[in-house]
Design a protein around this motif. Structure first.
Motif, PDB file in Angstrom:
ATOM      1  N   PRO A 199     -12.422 -48.065  56.297  1.00 56.49           N
ATOM      2  CA  PRO A 199     -12.058 -46.639  56.359  1.00 56.49           C
ATOM      3  C   PRO A 199     -10.533 -46.416  56.295  1.00 56.49           C
ATOM      4  N   PHE A 200      -9.801 -47.341  56.928  1.00 54.54           N
ATOM      5  CA  PHE A 200      -8.333 -47.256  56.848  1.00 54.54           C
ATOM      6  C   PHE A 200      -7.881 -47.344  55.393  1.00 54.54           C
ATOM      7  N   LEU A 201      -8.474 -48.258  54.630  1.00 50.31           N
ATOM      8  CA  LEU A 201      -8.085 -48.435  53.232  1.00 50.31           C
ATOM      9  C   LEU A 201      -8.414 -47.185  52.424  1.00 50.31           C
ATOM     10  N   HIS A 202      -9.582 -46.572  52.705  1.00 51.94           N
ATOM     11  CA  HIS A 202      -9.965 -45.363  51.965  1.00 51.94           C
ATOM     12  C   HIS A 202      -8.978 -44.231  52.239  1.00 51.94           C
ATOM     13  N   ARG A 203      -8.648 -44.064  53.540  1.00 54.50           N
ATOM     14  CA  ARG A 203      -7.725 -42.985  53.888  1.00 54.50           C
ATOM     15  C   ARG A 203      -6.336 -43.238  53.293  1.00 54.50           C
ATOM     16  N   TRP A 204      -5.923 -44.490  53.313  1.00 53.30           N
ATOM     17  CA  TRP A 204      -4.622 -44.812  52.699  1.00 53.30           C
ATOM     18  C   TRP A 204      -4.622 -44.463  51.222  1.00 53.30           C
ATOM     19  N   PHE A 205      -5.695 -44.862  50.516  1.00 51.25           N
ATOM     20  CA  PHE A 205      -5.775 -44.600  49.081  1.00 51.25           C
ATOM     21  C   PHE A 205      -5.793 -43.109  48.802  1.00 51.25           C
ATOM     22  N   LEU A 206      -6.556 -42.332  49.579  1.00 48.05           N
ATOM     23  CA  LEU A 206      -6.636 -40.886  49.352  1.00 48.05           C
ATOM     24  C   LEU A 206      -5.286 -40.207  49.611  1.00 48.05           C
ATOM     25  N   SER A 207      -4.594 -40.660  50.670  1.00 42.02           N
ATOM     26  CA  SER A 207      -3.312 -40.028  50.986  1.00 42.02           C
ATOM     27  C   SER A 207      -2.288 -40.286  49.887  1.00 42.02           C
ATOM     28  N   GLN A 208      -2.236 -41.529  49.397  1.00 37.61           N
ATOM     29  CA  GLN A 208      -1.244 -41.850  48.366  1.00 37.61           C
ATOM     30  C   GLN A 208      -1.614 -41.229  47.020  1.00 37.61           C
ATOM     31  N   ALA A 209      -2.927 -41.125  46.764  1.00 41.41           N
ATOM     32  CA  ALA A 209      -3.349 -40.442  45.536  1.00 41.41           C
ATOM     33  C   ALA A 209      -2.967 -38.972  45.602  1.00 41.41           C
ATOM     34  N   THR A 210      -3.089 -38.384  46.792  1.00 44.74           N
ATOM     35  CA  THR A 210      -2.684 -36.982  46.962  1.00 44.74           C
ATOM     36  C   THR A 210      -1.197 -36.818  46.699  1.00 44.74           C
ATOM     37  N   VAL A 211      -0.386 -37.760  47.212  1.00 42.69           N
ATOM     38  CA  VAL A 211       1.062 -37.709  46.989  1.00 42.69           C
ATOM     39  C   VAL A 211       1.364 -37.806  45.500  1.00 42.69           C
ATOM     40  N   ALA A 212       0.691 -38.745  44.822  1.00 43.42           N
ATOM     41  CA  ALA A 212       0.939 -38.923  43.384  1.00 43.42           C
ATOM     42  C   ALA A 212       0.552 -37.678  42.598  1.00 43.42           C
ATOM     43  N   LEU A 213      -0.600 -37.088  42.943  1.00 42.22           N
ATOM     44  CA  LEU A 213      -1.040 -35.885  42.232  1.00 42.22           C
ATOM     45  C   LEU A 213      -0.100 -34.714  42.505  1.00 42.22           C
ATOM     46  N   ALA A 214       0.402 -34.628  43.732  1.00 42.15           N
ATOM     47  CA  ALA A 214       1.292 -33.522  44.070  1.00 42.15           C
ATOM     48  C   ALA A 214       2.630 -33.641  43.360  1.00 42.15           C
ATOM     49  N   PHE A 215       3.066 -34.850  43.084  1.00 41.70           N
ATOM     50  CA  PHE A 215       4.363 -35.027  42.421  1.00 41.70           C
ATOM     51  C   PHE A 215       4.228 -35.102  40.897  1.00 41.70           C
ATOM     52  N   ALA A 216       3.012 -35.311  40.413  1.00 38.98           N
ATOM     53  CA  ALA A 216       2.797 -35.433  38.969  1.00 38.98           C
ATOM     54  C   ALA A 216       3.255 -34.211  38.190  1.00 38.98           C
ATOM     55  N   PRO A 217       3.040 -32.966  38.677  1.00 41.03           N
ATOM     56  CA  PRO A 217       3.516 -31.814  37.899  1.00 41.03           C
ATOM     57  C   PRO A 217       5.025 -31.843  37.640  1.00 41.03           C
TER      58      PRO A 217
END
Length: 906
Positions: A199-217
């Motif tokens: 679960p820690f790995l899933h949350r880590w992946f989701l948080s960093q994916a969110t950061v990447a998506l937020a900065f992608a624009p």
């Protein structure tokens, strides 16, 4: 009643915060906004769309400017309010690190120490008074580190959400937040490695994916924005990357003191602090009870530092303030290490010493940052005032590309403009600069002394001088300003192609431009195009010179750079490059043709021969200096350090006026060459033909004379009224302490110029204390008063210094040569050194009675000999080989007319 501990806690943190506020509010608007701050002030006046475009063009992210835009909408754009926004961020770091320390270690002492270190940190005080985002960066980094160093917090989903939001905010604040994210994720992966929690790995992946998506624009916006300007550092001279030790020392010094340039005390203090802290850290980490947060903090500090070093290797001009976020883990580490040392009896003294050193360093650095003008921000406010007072409405002020400093401090009536970037397009820059200046009568060129070169080739002064004339220069707080009166029509100088190209070692000269005619007190400009035929092993230097047949009239040296500002060591074969040279012609230069030459040499000073060249360089052509009757100003300062003296008689001949003269060196000694510079002015037209001869007289005796070449090459009958001419003549100073008259002699009589005299205080009259006294007389010419022997390791080689004393007959005697011998027991020479006294600077004919002459000779044993050696000295006449008779103090003539100074043993 409050308990003592509770009262201590309540009083300590408010006191620390109040101290931090006082240091940061003090003199908040004393200094003017500098270049980057004015960018911040300008961009917040744009619309949101324009702000996005501007930040994208300058490789920035818009987060800080949006926040500042909101703040200035509520307040104002004055200096105080612009900087107060940063001050708020500066105040917040102390309680945030206090809270972080409490959460990590539950130790009030550590928390208070780290808060105090923040309050007193000189770098943090400095950037809390700057309208930039740097003081916010360590706040966000500290907030990121808390969950990574306290993994139990990561069991909550809202912590992951908050962590992602902080990362997004950091990225939109500054691009170097990427380094923070790399360190954060390294810590998170270590947590996962220890827990292996899916679960820690899933949350880590989701948080960093969110950061990447937020900065992608924003990354996409960058990609679509076609007008991104080249980084200004591309136009600067790029040297090899920093040594890792120099790099680390620079960062540590900057974070602990706020200073970029080293100071002696800062080097010592920073070295001691780092040494103590590393020693304590090793001891703590090697123990059984160290906390996991210390290695985590060390990783949070070291990993971004090393990644940034890899970037700096290719671009060493990046400022260390981009790593300002490292202040958070550094101060936490220092505070915790000091606390742990204070808790251990064996390390308590080291801990107290470390804390004391930090506080002493803080106070010294705060004093430097507050009071040393060399580290202050550029006083653009004063520059604008001075320009406004002297400029006219049709004049412009040229600033470096993207420098909007004078937008905030308006220099009206002048208009502030940015000169175009070069970045590999120098011909385009010349054309665009002409378009900017085509309707202006004058331009003020502003160049910063301490910043990296925006114009490393010197193309801007070249273009302005080629299309105008320098009329004045002045300096305002490390900013050099040159004013050029511009010609009505702008032309971009075109280089004549060399056919065939002329090779100079690995270089080929392929194009030349120079102005064939110029005037005194103006400059001639030269442009040379080069091509590298083969890779160069080092950086090459170009020296362009203007010769009058005997000596250099003007010159300019500069490194050979490519179009992008790279020196030849980083230059691929086949790459072209153009060098630009401005050669100021001194005021009063006679109107003759002068030879233009170029010399190529490496950085060690070794000349590189060119085809068709000689020792003076490769001839490029001749430049005619024309006569001028309006010379008065000296904008290039060719004689600015000259102390002109008024002559006793100014009119040397009817209409021929000697306005002034000067003598170099100021302190005269016998036998030195005195350079007498004469400043002539024609008061009428025509003049009779005269050629004054310069005499040095004592009574009726002529001691020295110099005719000069000016009047022979340019007779006075050709001079025009108002014409100014300056020449230099050379006289050998005779050996006398009596005053000497400087006289200009013509056929009609003498004109007394001034009085010269040997500087008695510049001579030696007493035997130095280190000398061993001797007693040897050489007729009535000289006396050997003493000597000093400095042996080498073998005992028989070394430096022999003889101390001669002049006697009355020295001035009328021939020039004698000194011999120094190493004599073997069998009478054979084992080593010798002969030469004129003092290396030829003081021949015996220049000695004054009673004067001590220092005469050094170096001796070495030329062949292997057995037994002791005798060290002897004397004099002889070089023309006849006869030795000068030498007598002891008892009046007895010495054997072989040589004195035995000492006996040497191996």
């Amino acid at each position: 009643m409050l308990s003592g501990r509770t009262a201590y806690r309540l009083l300590t943190m408010p006191g620390i915060i109040l101290l931090a506020f006082a240091l940061r509010i003090h003199c908040l608007d004393c200094q003017s906004l500098w270049m980057d701050e004015v960018d911040s002030a300008l961009w917040v006046t744009f619309s949101v769309r324009e702000l996005f475009l501007e930040t994208a063009n300058h490789l920035h992210t818009p987060g800080y400017y949006l926040l500042l835009r909101i703040w200035t909408t509520l307040t104002s754009l004055d200096e105080f309010n612009l900087r107060y926004f940063s001050l708020i961020g500066g105040i917040l770091l102390a309680p945030i690190l206090y809270h972080l320390a409490v959460r990590l270690w539950r130790d009030q002492r550590t928390a208070h120490i780290v808060a105090l270190l923040v309050a007193l940190n000189p770098a943090h005080v400095y950037y809390s008074q700057e309208t930039r985002m740097y003081v916010i960066m360590p706040i966000l980094y500290a907030a990121m580190l808390l969950p990574a160093l306290k993994p139990n917090l990561l069991a909550r989903r809202r912590i992951w959400v908050g962590l992602a939001l902080i990362e997004i905010a950091a990225l939109y604040l500054h691009l170097f937040a990427v380094l923070q994210l790399l360190a954060l994720n390294a810590l998170l992966l270590l947590v996962y490695w220890q827990r292996r929690d899916r679960p820690f790995l899933h949350r880590w992946f989701l948080s960093q994916a969110t950061v990447a998506l937020a900065f992608a624009p924003w990354l996409l916006f960058w990609r679509l924005q076609g007008d991104i300007q080249p980084n200004l550092t591309d136009t600067a001279v790029v040297d090899a990357g920093r040594h890792i030790g120099q790099y680390l020392h620079l960062i540590w010094r900057f974070l602990l003191t706020g200073l970029i340039e080293p100071a002696s005390w800062s080097e010592i203090l920073v070295g001691l602090i780092v040494a103590f802290a590393l020693l304590a850290l090793v001891i703590v980490l090697s123990g059984k009870h160290h906390q996991r947060s210390l290695p985590g903090l060390l990783l949070a500090f070291a990993l971004p530092l090393l990644i940034a070093y890899a970037v700096w290797w290719f671009n060493p001009l990046t400022h260390p303030r981009y790593l300002f976020f490292l202040l958070a883990p550094l101060l936490l580490l220092l505070a915790r290490i000091v606390t742990l040392m204070l808790h251990r009896r064996t390390l308590a003294l080291v801990g107290a010493s470390t804390l004391a050193l930090i506080l002493v360093g803080n106070s010294l650095a705060l004093d430097v940052l507050a009071n040393d003008s060399s580290v202050a921000r550029y006083d653009v406010r004063r520059l604008a005032r001075e320009l406004a007072n002297m400029a006219q409405g049709d004049e412009v002020v040229l600033l470096p590309p993207n420098d909007q400093s004078l937008w905030y401090y308006d220099p009206q009536p002048a208009t502030a403009l940015n000169w175009p970037l070069a970045a590999g397009h120098q011909e385009e820059r010349a054309r665009r600069l002409g378009e900017l200046l085509q309707e202006n009568s004058a331009a003020y060129l502003v160049q910063y002394q301490d910043l990296y070169a925006y114009d490393p080739h010197g193309q801007l002064p070249f273009l302005l001088e080629a299309n105008g004339q320098l009329t004045g220069r002045f300096t305002v707080d490390r900013m050099d300003i040159a004013r050029y009166a511009l010609d009505p029509l702008w032309t971009a100088p075109a280089l004549d192609e060399q056919a065939p190209a002329i090779s100079c070692g690995p270089l080929a000269l392929t194009g030349v431009f120079y102005e064939p005619e110029t005037k005194p007190a103006q400059a001639t400009v030269v442009a040379l195009r080069w091509e590298l035929l083969e890779p160069a092993t080092g950086n090459l230097v170009i020296s362009v010179r203007l010769w009058d047949g005997q000596q250099r009239l003007a010159g300019h040296d500069g490194r050979l750079l490519s179009e992008r500002g790279e020196p030849t060591a980083r230059w691929p074969a086949g790459q072209p490059g153009t060098t630009y040279h401005v050669l100021p012609v001194p005021l009063g230069t006679p109107p003759f043709p002068y030879e233009l030459t170029v010399l190529v040499y490496d950085e060690s000073g070794e000349s590189i021969p060119c085809e068709d060249g000689d020792d003076q360089g490769l001839p490029l052509g001749a430049i005619q200096v024309t006569s001028s009757t309006t010379q008065s100003a000296d904008p290039y300062g060719s004689w600015q350090d000259t102390d002109w003296q008024r002559p006793l008689e100014a009119e040397v001949a009817p209409g021929l006026i000697l306005e002034g003269y000067t003598v170099r060196p100021a302190s005269l000694k016998p036998n030195v060459e005195a350079f007498v510079t004469l400043r002539w002015r024609a008061a009428q037209d025509p003049l009779q033909n005269v050629a004054p001869e310069l005499l040095l007289q004592s009574g009726d005796s002529v001691l020295a004379r110099a005719a000069g070449t000016l009047f022979a090459r340019y007779p006075t009958e050709h001079w025009t009224e108002g014409e100014l001419l300056i020449e230099t003549r050379q006289l050998t100073v005779p050996p006398t302490l009596e005053p000497m008259q400087l006289v200009l002699q013509t056929a009609e009589g003498d004109a007394h110029v001034g009085v010269l005299q040997v500087d008695r205080d510049a001579l030696i009259w007493e035997l130095p204390p280190q000398a061993t006294p001797t007693c040897a007389l050489l007729d009535d010419i000289a006396e050997l008063a003493g000597y000093d022997w400095s042996p080498h390791e073998d005992g028989v080689s070394g430096a022999l210094t003889l101390y001669w004393r002049g006697r009355p007959a020295a001035r009328t005697a021939p020039s004698y040569t000194v011999f120094t011998h190493l004599v073997a027991p069998d009478g054979q020479l084992a080593g010798q050194h002969d030469g004129l006294p003092a290396g030829g600077e003081r021949p015996t004919s220049s000695w004054l009675p009673g004067e001590i002459i220092v005469d050094e000779h170096k001796l070495a044993v030329e062949e292997e000999v057995e037994g002791p050696l005798r060290l002897t000295a004397g004099m002889y006449d070089l023309t006849t080989g006869e030795r000068l008779p030498m007598y002891g103090c008892d009046g007895q003539r010495l054997p072989n007319d040589a004195i035995n100074l000492t006996t040497l043993e191996k």
